[in-house]
Design a protein around this motif. Structure first.
Motif, PDB file in Angstrom:
ATOM      1  N   UNK A 298      27.951 132.202 -73.481  1.00 15.78           N
ATOM      2  CA  UNK A 298      28.903 132.332 -72.560  1.00 15.78           C
ATOM      3  C   UNK A 298      29.522 132.190 -72.549  1.00 15.78           C
ATOM      4  N   UNK A 299      30.138 130.714 -72.682  1.00 13.04           N
ATOM      5  CA  UNK A 299      31.239 130.024 -72.602  1.00 13.04           C
ATOM      6  C   UNK A 299      32.674 130.891 -72.543  1.00 13.04           C
ATOM      7  N   UNK A 300      32.325 131.876 -74.203  1.00 10.75           N
ATOM      8  CA  UNK A 300      33.316 132.840 -74.631  1.00 10.75           C
ATOM      9  C   UNK A 300      33.587 133.739 -73.634  1.00 10.75           C
ATOM     10  N   UNK A 301      33.149 133.636 -72.633  1.00 10.49           N
ATOM     11  CA  UNK A 301      32.950 135.081 -71.712  1.00 10.49           C
ATOM     12  C   UNK A 301      33.762 134.068 -70.423  1.00 10.49           C
ATOM     13  N   UNK A 302      33.832 132.419 -70.296  1.00  7.64           N
ATOM     14  CA  UNK A 302      34.436 131.962 -69.578  1.00  7.64           C
ATOM     15  C   UNK A 302      35.919 132.156 -69.529  1.00  7.64           C
ATOM     16  N   UNK A 303      36.259 133.133 -67.782  1.00 10.62           N
ATOM     17  CA  UNK A 303      38.177 133.610 -68.476  1.00 10.62           C
ATOM     18  C   UNK A 303      39.029 131.996 -67.506  1.00 10.62           C
ATOM     19  N   UNK A 304      39.817 131.291 -67.543  1.00 10.52           N
ATOM     20  CA  UNK A 304      40.761 129.864 -67.275  1.00 10.52           C
ATOM     21  C   UNK A 304      41.620 130.798 -66.996  1.00 10.52           C
ATOM     22  N   UNK A 305      42.151 130.722 -65.073  1.00 12.30           N
ATOM     23  CA  UNK A 305      44.260 130.202 -65.542  1.00 12.30           C
ATOM     24  C   UNK A 305      44.588 129.414 -65.247  1.00 12.30           C
ATOM     25  N   UNK A 306      45.280 129.014 -65.375  1.00 11.22           N
ATOM     26  CA  UNK A 306      46.505 127.576 -65.143  1.00 11.22           C
ATOM     27  C   UNK A 306      47.850 127.930 -64.423  1.00 11.22           C
ATOM     28  N   UNK A 307      47.516 126.996 -63.149  1.00  5.80           N
ATOM     29  CA  UNK A 307      48.517 126.886 -62.553  1.00  5.80           C
ATOM     30  C   UNK A 307      48.794 125.373 -62.081  1.00  5.80           C
ATOM     31  N   UNK A 308      50.076 125.618 -61.343  1.00  2.00           N
ATOM     32  CA  UNK A 308      50.654 124.331 -61.389  1.00  2.00           C
ATOM     33  C   UNK A 308      49.974 123.617 -60.000  1.00  2.00           C
ATOM     34  N   UNK A 309      49.944 122.300 -59.935  1.00  2.00           N
ATOM     35  CA  UNK A 309      49.517 121.843 -58.535  1.00  2.00           C
ATOM     36  C   UNK A 309      50.550 122.602 -56.959  1.00  2.00           C
ATOM     37  N   UNK A 310      52.050 122.412 -57.926  1.00  2.00           N
ATOM     38  CA  UNK A 310      52.836 121.912 -56.967  1.00  2.00           C
ATOM     39  C   UNK A 310      53.426 123.476 -56.505  1.00  2.00           C
ATOM     40  N   UNK A 311      52.631 124.563 -57.134  1.00  2.00           N
ATOM     41  CA  UNK A 311      52.718 125.516 -56.632  1.00  2.00           C
ATOM     42  C   UNK A 311      52.814 126.295 -55.722  1.00  2.00           C
ATOM     43  N   UNK A 312      53.318 126.788 -55.201  1.00  2.00           N
ATOM     44  CA  UNK A 312      52.236 127.453 -53.707  1.00  2.00           C
ATOM     45  C   UNK A 312      52.494 128.570 -52.989  1.00  2.00           C
TER      46      UNK A 312
END
Length: 312
Positions: A298-312
């Motif tokens: 199942x972890x191969x089906x997990x999607x992660x999007x990374x963003x900067x904390x400072x960007x709003x």
């Protein structure tokens, strides 16, 4: 070493019925089984499955200690509980339908912890816990365990210099956030309550609270989660699975998350593993079962999007 603290453990009696419970009908139990209850003990169970050394701390009653010890031995959970004489560890009755998802939980309140045992826990922490250790407090407090008691507990832990994680709710979550513990896992409503702003945009609220919490995870249930850490915000999308029961899924996530941190895995890998374990738990009817094999798939089906904390 990782220590879990379950202030109000339980012995879960699992009652399996064919269909959903209905009033004015004989709802026959087709089988029963026993499990340990309390979020901290579930976290310990996950850590043990990952082979991560840990010890469960907390308060139990003398009257049914042997039954609890047998369950913990089956789950390979090491423990060093403080015992309250003349009382029983509470029972939580869990009714599980074999034909539909979800469960009905009916927990007892638990016993009042004596001042002597409250002080003994503080002494135990001073003796055991070092700056290199991790401590996770998870679950609800027993009757009479006050917010002031909880604050003294947090102060004692933070004085050791250890990592402190809290999976708690209500005023106890508010206090944990105020004291800036290392890890909390509120849901969407709780994080807005923490900021006293019910209208706040969720990502804005996370970014604000992340300034005081080292690892902030916000649970979105079947929709996944957010995680804020070290100037970055991660949006985690969970795999869609056939749900049997989501009870205990959050505990499974916390256990796998802490195990990943203990093994010093990259955070993206920690989040994928924890989300996969949580998704596996949802596929099982009781409150603690998950499969490492299922979780790895199942972890191969997990999607992660990374963003900067400072960007709003």
């Amino acid at each position: 070493m990782i220590y879990t603290i379950t202030l109000n453990p339980a012995i879960d009696q699992l009652l399996f019925v064919k269909e959903d419970v209905q009033k004015r009908k004989t709802n026959r139990i087709v089988k029963t089984s026993w499990d340990c209850g309390g979020k901290g003990l579930h976290v310990s169970g996950v850590l043990s499955q990952f082979g991560v050394p840990n010890e469960a701390l907390g308060f139990i009653g003398s009257q049914n200690k042997e039954q609890l010890y047998r369950i913990l031995a089956e789950k390979r959970i090491s423990h060093d509980f403080l015992m309250e004489d003349g009382v029983a560890t509470r029972t939580s009755f869990v009714i599980i339908s074999e034909t539909s998802s979800g469960s009905i939980m009916m927990p007892e309140a638990g016993f009042h912890v004596s001042m002597a045992n409250k002080q003994a826990m503080l002494a135990q922490i001073r003796e055991k816990v070092t700056p290199n250790d991790m401590v996770v407090i998870a679950g609800s407090p027993p009757p009479g365990f006050t917010l002031a008691d909880f604050e003294v507990l947090l102060k004692t832990l933070q004085h050791t210099g250890c990592f402190v994680g809290c999976d708690v709710s209500g005023d106890f979550l508010q206090l944990a956030a105020k004291r800036g513990v290392d890890f909390i896992k509120p849901n969407e409503d709780e994080i807005k309550a923490l900021l006293a702003d019910e209208t706040a945009d969720l990502e804005v609220a996370i970014r604000r609270l992340a300034k005081q919490i080292r690892y902030l995870v916000v649970s979105l249930g079947k929709d996944g989660s957010y995680c804020a850490h070290d100037g970055k915000l991660y949006r985690i999308t969970a795999p869609q699975v056939a749900e049997k029961s989501d009870t205990g899924a959050g505990d499974c996530f916390v256990g796998a998350f802490i195990a990943g941190l203990a093994k010093q895995l990259p955070l993206s890998e920690v989040l994928k593993r924890a989300t996969g374990c949580s998704a596996s738990k949802v596929m099982h009817a009781d409150s603690s079962t998950f499969s490492l094999v299922e979780a790895e798939i199942l972890q191969e089906q997990v999607e992660i999007k990374e963003m900067s904390i400072d960007v709003i």
